[in-house]
Motif scaffolding. Sequence first.
Motif, PDB file in Angstrom:
ATOM      1  N   VAL A   1      47.723 106.571  13.769  1.00 10.53           N
ATOM      2  CA  VAL A   1      47.102 105.476  13.026  1.00 10.53           C
ATOM      3  C   VAL A   1      45.679 105.250  13.524  1.00 10.53           C
ATOM      4  CG1 VAL A   1      47.201 103.011  12.482  1.00 10.53           C
ATOM      5  CG2 VAL A   1      49.308 104.358  12.546  1.00 10.53           C
ATOM      6  N   ALA A   2      45.529 105.075  14.836  1.00 15.62           N
ATOM      7  CA  ALA A   2      44.202 104.837  15.412  1.00 15.62           C
ATOM      8  C   ALA A   2      43.290 106.033  15.195  1.00 15.62           C
ATOM      9  CB  ALA A   2      44.329 104.540  16.907  1.00 15.62           C
ATOM     10  N   GLY A   3      43.834 107.233  15.370  1.00 11.03           N
ATOM     11  CA  GLY A   3      43.039 108.439  15.218  1.00 11.03           C
ATOM     12  C   GLY A   3      42.555 108.652  13.795  1.00 11.03           C
ATOM     13  N   THR A   4      43.345 108.212  12.809  1.00  6.45           N
ATOM     14  CA  THR A   4      42.919 108.366  11.418  1.00  6.45           C
ATOM     15  C   THR A   4      41.754 107.445  11.099  1.00  6.45           C
ATOM     16  OG1 THR A   4      45.195 108.946  10.807  1.00  6.45           O
ATOM     17  CG2 THR A   4      43.704 108.349   9.025  1.00  6.45           C
ATOM     18  N   ILE A   5      41.751 106.248  11.681  1.00  5.60           N
ATOM     19  CA  ILE A   5      40.603 105.353  11.520  1.00  5.60           C
ATOM     20  C   ILE A   5      39.374 105.972  12.177  1.00  5.60           C
ATOM     21  CG2 ILE A   5      39.654 103.093  12.124  1.00  5.60           C
ATOM     22  CD1 ILE A   5      42.529 102.000  11.923  1.00  5.60           C
ATOM     23  N   ALA A   6      39.542 106.479  13.395  1.00  7.40           N
ATOM     24  CA  ALA A   6      38.433 107.138  14.092  1.00  7.40           C
ATOM     25  C   ALA A   6      37.947 108.352  13.309  1.00  7.40           C
ATOM     26  CB  ALA A   6      38.883 107.556  15.489  1.00  7.40           C
ATOM     27  N   ARG A   7      38.880 109.071  12.723  1.00  9.12           N
ATOM     28  CA  ARG A   7      38.536 110.288  11.999  1.00  9.12           C
ATOM     29  C   ARG A   7      37.651 110.001  10.800  1.00  9.12           C
ATOM     30  NH1 ARG A   7      43.103 114.821  10.797  1.00  9.12           N
ATOM     31  NH2 ARG A   7      41.772 116.469   9.988  1.00  9.12           N
ATOM     32  N   GLN A   8      37.922 108.891  10.125  1.00  6.89           N
ATOM     33  CA  GLN A   8      37.096 108.549   8.977  1.00  6.89           C
ATOM     34  C   GLN A   8      35.678 108.180   9.401  1.00  6.89           C
ATOM     35  OE1 GLN A   8      39.239 106.179   5.865  1.00  6.89           O
ATOM     36  NE2 GLN A   8      41.027 106.500   7.165  1.00  6.89           N
ATOM     37  N   MET A   9      35.538 107.557  10.575  1.00  4.76           N
ATOM     38  CA  MET A   9      34.213 107.276  11.113  1.00  4.76           C
ATOM     39  C   MET A   9      33.487 108.571  11.457  1.00  4.76           C
ATOM     40  SD  MET A   9      35.156 104.125  13.671  1.00  4.76           S
ATOM     41  CE  MET A   9      33.539 104.251  14.465  1.00  4.76           C
TER      42      MET A   9
END
Length: 334
Positions: A151-159
């Motif tokens: 979950v956290a990594g997907t948010i970071a990935r979009q950034m």
Amino acid sequence: MNTFGDKFRFTSFGESHGPAIGGVLDGVPAGVRVNLDRVYEELDRRAGRVPASDASGNATSENASRPVVSQRALSEPDRVEWLSGLMDGVTTGAPIAYIIRNKTARPEDYDHLRHILRPGHADATYLSKYGIRDHRGGGRASARETASRVVAGTIARQMVEEQGMHIHAWVSNLYGQPLPDDSQLLRSHLAALVSQFPGDSFGAVVSCVITGMKTGLGEPVFGKLQARLAEAMFSINACKGFEYGVGFDSANHRGSEINATSGGLLGGISDGSDLTFRVAFKPTPSIALEQDALTVDGLPVKLQIHGRHDPCLAVRAVPVVEAMAALVLADMML
């Protein structure tokens, strides 16, 4: 320590067979639009509901029937409850907090292990360090925890993707067999291994490439980008090795042969070329074959572990590798 990162900090909490797992992501700038559907796509990949290297695919009856991923992973809905930090899909600058409820936890399945230390698991070391351990699937040591990372990594990935960087990983070696980036071939090969070695498990290597790399990410001494990536990868359950670029094969070459091959990094700092690395995962330690084990009192016992376990952890580790890489890059960007 349950927090990863410096400027972009991710904290994970919860146990495998507790009521929920979750995370807190702090340091996310305000105004970032988050595609929440993308979060669920990545969670489905981690669960094995779609092939590990095809995030755009749909779950099929074939995916659900082949014995290549944990049946618990397939049955957990992994619905995220967003608690703070998002408004209408846009970050507010406040910590992003969320939970994922464990809908199909069956702690009673582990009652027979209450007084047995499973070989290859963290049971003995947790007990030695804390004087108590969670026998219900390993508690914090369970790979169930990695859903919070995705979950956290997907948010970071979009950034990270907004800056033109793209992360892609795949299982490149299964039980010593090199494999192309082909999810169907991977599943077919693993299914054949499961048939050939019933009750056993298999190690594998996950390769990852980051394209569109920005120059200048990483610090020259103690914050080298490869060191931060290694720390991130070694925090994933069952990770046994990390190498980037030419890696350990460097020992088999002369300088004139590989000086022009950076693997994306020079002096711990990204040089703008594609960054490549590989992560080795050991076989799943929970297997149905009889093993020698010890009780908490040190008495020898014979143990067979039955239940919902992956024959190869690396298959579902692919999106976790990508998520942790994204967290590192997002932190370095800030």
